[in-house]
Each structure stands twice: as structure tokens, then as C-alpha cells.
Design an enzyme around this catalytic site. Structure first.
Site, PDB file in Angstrom:
ATOM      1  N   GLY A 171      -6.673 -16.117   3.040  1.00  0.00           N
ATOM      2  CA  GLY A 171      -6.417 -17.437   3.601  1.00  0.00           C
ATOM      3  C   GLY A 171      -6.008 -18.514   2.637  1.00  0.00           C
ATOM      4  O   GLY A 171      -5.983 -19.690   3.002  1.00  0.00           O
TER       5      GLY A 171
ATOM      6  N   ASN B 295      -2.307  -8.280  11.900  1.00  0.00           N
ATOM      7  CA  ASN B 295      -1.261  -7.285  11.711  1.00  0.00           C
ATOM      8  C   ASN B 295      -1.800  -5.893  11.918  1.00  0.00           C
ATOM      9  O   ASN B 295      -2.974  -5.604  11.696  1.00  0.00           O
ATOM     10  CB  ASN B 295      -0.611  -7.409  10.326  1.00  0.00           C
ATOM     11  CG  ASN B 295      -1.327  -6.582   9.269  1.00  0.00           C
ATOM     12  OD1 ASN B 295      -1.120  -5.367   9.155  1.00  0.00           O
ATOM     13  ND2 ASN B 295      -2.199  -7.227   8.514  1.00  0.00           N
TER      14      ASN B 295
ATOM     15  N   LYS C 139     -10.092  -2.624  -4.013  1.00  0.00           N
ATOM     16  CA  LYS C 139     -10.023  -3.659  -2.980  1.00  0.00           C
ATOM     17  C   LYS C 139     -10.979  -3.335  -1.844  1.00  0.00           C
ATOM     18  O   LYS C 139     -10.903  -2.263  -1.240  1.00  0.00           O
ATOM     19  CB  LYS C 139      -8.590  -3.758  -2.453  1.00  0.00           C
ATOM     20  CG  LYS C 139      -8.411  -4.878  -1.446  1.00  0.00           C
ATOM     21  CD  LYS C 139      -6.961  -5.242  -1.348  1.00  0.00           C
ATOM     22  CE  LYS C 139      -6.689  -6.252  -0.273  1.00  0.00           C
ATOM     23  NZ  LYS C 139      -5.253  -6.533  -0.168  1.00  0.00           N
TER      24      LYS C 139
ATOM     25  N   CYS D 113      -8.196  -0.622   4.293  1.00  0.00           N
ATOM     26  CA  CYS D 113      -7.171  -0.911   5.297  1.00  0.00           C
ATOM     27  C   CYS D 113      -7.725  -0.641   6.693  1.00  0.00           C
ATOM     28  O   CYS D 113      -8.130   0.482   6.994  1.00  0.00           O
ATOM     29  CB  CYS D 113      -5.914  -0.068   5.075  1.00  0.00           C
ATOM     30  SG  CYS D 113      -4.661  -0.442   6.326  1.00  0.00           S
TER      31      CYS D 113
ATOM     32  N   ASN E 249      -9.876  -7.687   1.930  1.00  0.00           N
ATOM     33  CA  ASN E 249      -8.824  -7.217   2.822  1.00  0.00           C
ATOM     34  C   ASN E 249      -9.015  -7.933   4.159  1.00  0.00           C
ATOM     35  O   ASN E 249      -9.909  -8.769   4.296  1.00  0.00           O
ATOM     36  CB  ASN E 249      -8.893  -5.696   2.986  1.00  0.00           C
ATOM     37  CG  ASN E 249      -7.520  -5.096   3.287  1.00  0.00           C
ATOM     38  OD1 ASN E 249      -6.763  -5.635   4.095  1.00  0.00           O
ATOM     39  ND2 ASN E 249      -7.194  -3.992   2.647  1.00  0.00           N
TER      40      ASN E 249
ATOM     41  N   GLY F 199       0.836  -1.197   0.000  1.00  0.00           N
ATOM     42  CA  GLY F 199       0.000   0.000   0.000  1.00  0.00           C
ATOM     43  C   GLY F 199       0.869   1.245   0.000  1.00  0.00           C
ATOM     44  O   GLY F 199       1.714   1.412   0.875  1.00  0.00           O
TER      45      GLY F 199
HETATM   46  C1  LIG Z   1       1.424  -7.857   6.978  1.00  0.00           C
HETATM   47  C2  LIG Z   1       0.302  -7.510   6.042  1.00  0.00           C
HETATM   48  C3  LIG Z   1       0.304  -6.280   5.378  1.00  0.00           C
HETATM   49  C4  LIG Z   1      -0.730  -5.937   4.516  1.00  0.00           C
HETATM   50  N1  LIG Z   1      -0.690  -4.735   3.858  1.00  0.00           N
HETATM   51  C5  LIG Z   1      -1.687  -4.423   2.978  1.00  0.00           C
HETATM   52  C6  LIG Z   1      -1.640  -3.200   2.238  1.00  0.00           C
HETATM   53  O1  LIG Z   1      -0.705  -2.413   2.348  1.00  0.00           O
HETATM   54  N2  LIG Z   1      -2.667  -2.921   1.382  1.00  0.00           N
HETATM   55  C7  LIG Z   1      -3.718  -3.794   1.210  1.00  0.00           C
HETATM   56  O2  LIG Z   1      -4.616  -3.506   0.422  1.00  0.00           O
HETATM   57  N3  LIG Z   1      -3.760  -4.962   1.880  1.00  0.00           N
HETATM   58  C8  LIG Z   1      -2.784  -5.295   2.767  1.00  0.00           C
HETATM   59  N4  LIG Z   1      -2.838  -6.499   3.435  1.00  0.00           N
HETATM   60  C9  LIG Z   1      -3.975  -7.419   3.210  1.00  0.00           C
HETATM   61  C10 LIG Z   1      -3.614  -8.502   2.193  1.00  0.00           C
HETATM   62  O3  LIG Z   1      -3.274  -7.944   0.946  1.00  0.00           O
HETATM   63  C11 LIG Z   1      -4.775  -9.501   2.019  1.00  0.00           C
HETATM   64  O4  LIG Z   1      -5.900  -8.817   1.545  1.00  0.00           O
HETATM   65  C12 LIG Z   1      -5.154 -10.184   3.319  1.00  0.00           C
HETATM   66  O5  LIG Z   1      -4.009 -10.439   4.084  1.00  0.00           O
HETATM   67  C13 LIG Z   1      -5.887 -11.504   3.087  1.00  0.00           C
HETATM   68  O6  LIG Z   1      -5.111 -12.429   2.384  1.00  0.00           O
HETATM   69  P1  LIG Z   1      -4.230 -13.594   3.074  1.00  0.00           P
HETATM   70  O7  LIG Z   1      -5.110 -14.282   4.067  1.00  0.00           O
HETATM   71  O8  LIG Z   1      -3.779 -14.453   1.958  1.00  0.00           O
HETATM   72  O9  LIG Z   1      -3.090 -12.905   3.766  1.00  0.00           O
HETATM   73  C14 LIG Z   1      -1.806  -6.854   4.304  1.00  0.00           C
HETATM   74  C15 LIG Z   1      -1.796  -8.086   4.970  1.00  0.00           C
HETATM   75  C16 LIG Z   1      -0.762  -8.428   5.820  1.00  0.00           C
HETATM   76  C17 LIG Z   1      -0.794  -9.772   6.506  1.00  0.00           C
END
Ligand SMILES: Cc1cc2nc3c(=O)[nH]c(=O)nc-3n(C[C@H](O)[C@H](O)[C@H](O)COP(=O)(O)O)c2cc1C
Ligand SMILES: Cc1cc2nc3c(=O)[nH]c(=O)nc-3n(C[C@H](O)[C@H](O)[C@H](O)COP(=O)(O)OP(=O)(O)OC[C@H]3O[C@@H](n4cnc5c(N)ncnc54)[C@H](O)[C@@H]3O)c2cc1C
Ligand code: FES
Lengths: 305, 257
Positions: A246, A71, A167, A132, A194, A48
Site C-alpha cells: 500500500g 488480482n 517473501k 502467492c 504479499n 514471480g
Molecule cells: C498484479 C500483481 C501481481 C503480483 N505478482 C506477484 C508475484 O508474482 N510474486 C510476488 O511475490 N508478489 C506479487 N504481487 C504482490 C506484490 O509484490 C506486493 O507484495 C503486494 O502487491 C503489496 O504491495 P502493494 O500494495 O504496493 O501493491 C503482485 C501484486 C499485484 C498487484
């Protein structure tokens, strides 16, 4: 039998495979270079990015939960100018489409960010982060209301001609309505989902583990919720959807596609298994062969029939 | 995994064979996936306790703390463990003639590898190692290198100096002239202890490097989850413990944030 076709197109974003990085989980693509090549991904979505540099939230920023992770990074990033100067030229050389995730505090900021990237040919798409949960101002406020989401997306649309993803947050009661408004305002695709707002309390200190109190939950724990979000939204929306939340195995990715996602993104699972993109591609390939699919498009939303 | 042996109360020495790490700098860590399951979800970081490049034998010294370390201590020889590494920035080895290594509790883990490598490079090396009681310390003859002297401390006086390792460090620096103590201090242990070690080193104008801990997700600098506040030229910066660290110049680390 020839290999099935797994390339996908989201707006004008042409990807050789349907597996993207989720924003914030792959940095700027450099960090994992020695472990897994960037080229394994269909597209890379970077952290981001905001107008000014941000130092993010005070630590601790992470807490593990059963099959998940909360997080509270708080959009720690070097700001758009540094990203343009330092990260984009290098990323642009890799031959993998680059998507920049944008986060603003106001309409003006989102517009400014989109305009700056309109000038940069390396960027094939932007992903508007209106979801976010870890910053106080802007962002999620737009994503929580159909009218303001639509208004913002329309404004950004006027200023960005290439592929525009938006998003969305699952932390709302009317996700299909918001998705519909965003589609109508001109988004080329939706990214779902997200993180979910969540928390952990330290019973010894008798206070939340994260200084911010709450953070965003990701990882396998949220997959069923994410899948439901994709399922509900794709029932009423026609633009392509990038499904995430996930994904940890090839089977998880296949579930998202069967639910209606045109592509998938992987976030937290990268931390555990950086080789996951190749494994998902392999898994999708063999699933398609087994089921007799020739093109991945035939599979999208197949669970609905 | 080759073997696991208790070394002290709740502490274990884990040996993993067939690990191709290439060159390792003391202070670097490996990121372990303890089980191919989703709970515990994240990898866990452990400092390299020793690494034998020729035999590709990696040893880690760990303390049972929660879920992952509880599983780790029960693993049976022969079980495969997924090791990522070496990662992070290690200690500075160049330009040091006399080194003092200060470890508190399980913080001694990286100092053993550091001690061995320093000694092999001809550096005069002494280690101060502290625990609550002698039961919390490894055997007295467990040394990084035959020529590295260890001074032990325990809070109950059951082995060596009675008191904390910081108290022992202070006495050591006061009693011995600077030319005979150290031109570099390296430390690892609980944050409160590191803060005291840095203050003490500064009072004696001795450079100091510390290895910090944080909760890690990626371990490679991609998630920005592991930051610690550090004084930089531009002011306070949140630096990634996994990438810019885990070893930092002690004088730049902000401990009371
Ligand atoms: C450490 C961390 C940082 C993230 N930073 C952003 C971000 O900057 N912008 C955003 O749109 N989503 C951010 N996300 C969300 C992820 O892009 C994703 O939508 C969310 O983690 C669900 O997917 P996952 O379960 O595969 O991690 C972040 C997630 C994590 C864990
Ligand atoms: C660079 C680095 C090197 C390390 N080297 C070693 C080593 O050589 N030997 C060793 O024994 N340990 C080392 N650690 C610490 C080790 O990673 C943790 O003890 C381990 O992750 C704990 O996992 P667990 O699942 O057993 O505990 P968990 O179930 O995750 O945690 C148990 C309890 O401890 C708390 N906790 C966990 N991690 C931390 C933390 N980092 N800071 C503060 N509280 C925490 C949790 O909140 C929880 O209350 C290192 C850490 C880092 C960052
Ligand atoms: S653990 Fe991800 S940046 Fe350090």
C-alpha cells in the site's frame, strides 16, 4: 548540510536508494522504460518466475476495491529458461541490482530455480515467494507453516550463495513465528507483505467477480495491515526487512522505515503513478534533513523508541 | 481539461488541451488518472477519439459507467488531468482501399479517429454506428470527416435502420457486392457484438480487426491483469489487451471462453 545518505545494504544487495519494485508490478523492467527510467529504483524485483512457463488464471483477473485492487493473475510468466535467456541479460546491463522472485510447487522446484540462478551473475538476489495466494499448489502452503517454511529456506540456502530474501504472507496467525523460522534457516532478509486474500461479489450475477473466487488485495487499503506486520516481525527478528503493502506516498514509505523496515517496495502504486520512486527518494531526503538524520539507518525502527 | 459536453444519453465529449502525445495510431488509448486520490484507485483507459498534433488537443468520447466516469463528467474546465499515452497497438491502416467501420454504443469512440485518418489517407470509408435509441447516438451530423458516410441503426428504429448494428452489417454485406463494400472491417463495441461482427466478416471472407476491452491496472504490459484468450500458433494464449492489443485480428480472438 550535505545530502543525507540513503543507500542501503540488504545482505550483499547494495542499493543506491531504499526503494525497490514489488514483484509482479513492474514486469521485467521493460514495460515502463519510456515512462520512467529503471535507474530510478534502488533494485528491481521481477515477476514471480516458475520452472515451466505458465499462462496464469483465466480473465477477468483484476477488480478494483476502495483504495485497492484485487488480482488473480496466477503467476503468468514465461518460465525460468526464457527469463534467463531473454530478460536477465538486458536487465543486467542497467546497473540496477536485479532480484528474481521465485515460485515453486515443491521443494525440488524451488531448489532447481535457485540453482539455475546461482549460475547467473546478473542476479544479485532471489526472493522466495512462499506467499502467492493465487495458485493452488505449493507456494503459500510453505509460507503458512513455520516448520515447512524453515525446511524449504534451509534447502534453498544450501543452493544459493548470494542474497536470499523470503517473501511472507500476512494471511497467517503466527507471522513472527514463521519469520523467526525463516531467519534461523538462513534467509538474509524478509519481504513483508504479499497480498491479502480477498474477494468481491457481483450482486447482479450473484457470483464472485473473479473466476477463481478470491484473489490478493493490494494498494493503500492494506497499508495499515502491512505496517503492523513489519512492526511485529521486526520486534523479534534481526535480519533486514523490506516493507511493502500500500505504499502510495513518500510519507507511507517513511512510516514503514520508522516501523522497522530497512528498505521499501512499491507495487500497485506504480500503476497509478509510475514516477513514484523518485518522489519517495525526494520525500525521504527532505524528511531526513528536517529531522537531522545523516544516514537512513538511523531512522530504521525509530518509532519503537 | 478544456471542455466537457454531453453528446448523447450518459455520453460526453471531453477535450483536454496541452497534451503532448506525439504520433498517435487510431485505436491506441490513453490511461487517465481521474483524481489525485486513492479512490478510485486505478487509472482508466479511454481510446483516442481524436488528436490534433499541432494544437496538442486530445478528445475522448466516454460513457458514464461507474465511479471514475461519474467523476470525469463533473470536472470543471481548467482542472488538470494526468494523461499517460498513447499506449497499445492501434488498427492497421496500410493496404486498405475500402474500409467499413462498425461501432456499437460507445464503441464508436475510436472509430471516429480511425475514420478521419483513413479518409485523409484516401481510403473509401463508411461507418455503421448503432445504439439502442437515437438518444444513445451523437448528432446525425457528427462525422469523423465530411467524406465519411455514416449509416445509423437503432433497436427501436428511432434513427436509421431498425435493429442491431450487426443486423445492419449483415444486410449491407448481402446487398452490396464485395468489391463495393470493404476489403477491411474495423469494429469496436460490446464483446457479444464483436463476436458477431467477426463471424459475419469471416462468412464474407473480409479481414476484420476488433478493439477489445478489459479491466486495466498498469496499461503498459507490466501487471498481466488485462489478458484475453487468443488463438496463436502455439495454441491458446492469454495476451495482454493493453500491450498486444487493444486491437487484435478478429479471427484470432476467442470470444466464447
Ligand atoms: C498484479 C500483481 C501481481 C503480483 N505478482 C506477484 C508475484 O508474482 N510474486 C510476488 O511475490 N508478489 C506479487 N504481487 C504482490 C506484490 O509484490 C506486493 O507484495 C503486494 O502487491 C503489496 O504491495 P502493494 O500494495 O504496493 O501493491 C503482485 C501484486 C499485484 C498487484
Ligand atoms: C482500451 C480501452 C479503451 C476504452 N475506451 C473507451 C472509450 O473511448 N470510451 C468509454 O466510454 N469507455 C472506454 N473504455 C471503457 C472504460 O475504460 C470504462 O468504462 C471505465 O474504466 C469505467 O470506469 P468507471 O470507474 O466509471 O466504472 P467502474 O466503477 O469501474 O465500473 C462500473 C461497472 O462496470 C464494470 N466494468 C468496468 N470496466 C469494465 C470492463 N472493462 N469490462 C466489463 N465490465 C466493466 C464494473 O465491474 C462495474 O460493475 C475503454 C476500455 C479499454 C480497455
Ligand atoms: S493492464 Fe497491466 S498488463 Fe495490461
Amino acid at each position: 548540510m550535505p545530502d543525507p545518505v540513503i543507500s542501503v545494504k540488504i545482505g550483499d544487495l547494495q542499493m543506491k536508494n531504499p526503494v525497490m519494485t514489488a514483484s509482479g508490478c513492474y514486469g521485467y523492467g521493460e514495460e515502463y522504460q519510456d515512462i520512467v527510467p529503471l535507474e530510478a529504483w534502488g533494485a528491481v524485483v521481477v515477476k514471480g518466475t516458475t520452472c515451466a512457463p505458465r499462462e496464469g488464471n483465466p480473465p477477468p483477473r483484476l477488480v478494483e476495491t476502495p483504495s485497492g485492487l484485487i488480482n488473480s493473475v496466477g503467476l503468468h510468466n514465461p518460465g525460468i529458461e526464457t527469463v534467463i535467456e531473454r530478460e536477465l541479460p538486458r536487465l543486467g546491463e542497467k546497473g540496477v541490482p536485479v532480484v528474481v522472485n521465485l515460485a515453486g510447487e515443491s521443494e525440488e522446484e524451488y531448489i532447481y530455480l535457485a540453482r539455475r540462478l546461482e549460475e547467473r551473475a546478473e542476479v544479485e538476489a532471489v526472493e522466495l515467494n512462499i506467499s502467492c495466494p493465487n495458485v493452488k499448489k505449493g507456494g503459500i502452503a510453505f509460507g503458512s507453516d513455520a516448520v515447512s517454511a524453515g525446511k524449504l529456506v534451509a534447502k534453498v540456502r544450501e543452493n544459493f550463495s548470494r542474497t536470499l530474501l523470503v517473501k511472507l504472507t500476512p494471511n497467517v496467525g503466527n507471522l513472527p513465528e514463521i519469520a523467526g523460522a525463516v531467519e534461523k534457516a538462513g534467509a538474509d532478509a524478509l519481504s513483508l507483505i504479499n497480498t491479502l486474500r480477498a474477494m468481491v461479489i457481483d450482486i447482479h450475477a450473484q457470483k464472485p467477480v473473479l473466476p477463481a473466487g478470491t484473489g490478493g488485495l493490494s494498494g493503500p487499503a492494506i497499508k495499515p495491515v502491512a505496517l503492523r506486520a513489519v512492526w511485529e516481525v521486526t520486534a523479534s527478528v534481526n535480519v533486514p526487512v523490506v516493507g511493502m503493502g500500500g505504499i502510495f506516498t513518500p510519507e507511507d514509505a517513511i512510516e514503514f522505515i520508522l516501523a522497522g523496515a530497512n528498505a521499501v517496495a512499491v507495487g500497485s502504486a506504480i500503476f497509478v503513478n509510475p514516477r513514484i520512486p523518485a518522489e519517495i527518494v525526494e520525500g525521504i531526503n527532505s524528511y531526513m534533513k528536517q529531522k537531522g538524520y545523516e544516514n537512513i539507518g538511523e531512522m530504521v525502527g525509530a518509532a519503537r523508541q | 481539461m478544456k471542455s466537457i459536453d454531453p453528446t448523447a444519453r450518459d455520453c460526453y465529449l471531453l477535450e483536454i488541451e496541452g497534451v503532448e502525445l506525439g504520433p498517435v495510431i487510431p485505436g491506441q488509448f490513453v490511461h487517465l488518472r481521474v483524481l489525485p486520490a486513492t479512490d478510485p484507485f486505478l487509472r482508466r483507459p479511454f481510446s483516442v477519439h481524436s488528436y490534433d498534433t499541432g494544437n496538442r488537443l486530445l478528445s475522448l468520447l466516454f460513457q458514464e459507467r461507474g465511479k471514475a466516469t461519474g467523476i470525469l463528467k463533473e470536472l470543471k474546465p481548467g482542472t488538470a488531468i494526468d494523461v499517460m499515452g498513447p499506449l497499445g497497438n492501434g488498427f492497421t491502416l496500410n493496404g486498405v482501399a475500402r474500409a467499413l467501420l462498425v461501432g456499437g454504443g460507445i464503441g464508436i469512440a475510436p472509430l471516429y479517429y480511425l475514420g478521419r485518418r483513413l479518409r485523409e489517407a484516401g481510403v473509401e470509408t463508411r461507418m455503421l454506428a448503432g445504439g439502442a435509441t437515437s438518444l444513445d447516438l451523437p448528432a446525425e451530423n457528427y462525422k469523423p470527416h465530411p467524406e465519411v458516410q455514416i449509416l445509423w441503426s437503432t433497436e427501436d428504429g428511432s434513427r436509421g435502420y431498425r435493429g442491431t448494428v450487426v443486423a445492419m452489417l449483415k444486410e449491407h454485406l448481402l446487398k452490396n457486392p464485395r468489391e463495393e463494400t470493404a476489403d477491411m472491417i474495423y469494429s469496436c463495441g460490446p464483446t457479444a457484438m464483436l463476436s458477431e461482427v467477426v463471424k459475419t466478416a469471416s462468412n464474407h471472407r473480409i479481414p476484420v480487426e476488433v478493439s477489445l476491452e478489459a479491466v486495466f491496472a498498469c496499461g503498459v504490459g507490466a501487471c498481466l491483469g488485462c489478458v484475453h484468450p487468443v488463438n496463436a500458433r502455439e495454441g491458446t494464449r492469454y495476451l495482454r489487451v493493453c500491450k498486444e492489443g487493444p486491437v487484435f485480428n478478429g479471427k484470432e480472438v476467442i470470444f466464447d471462453a
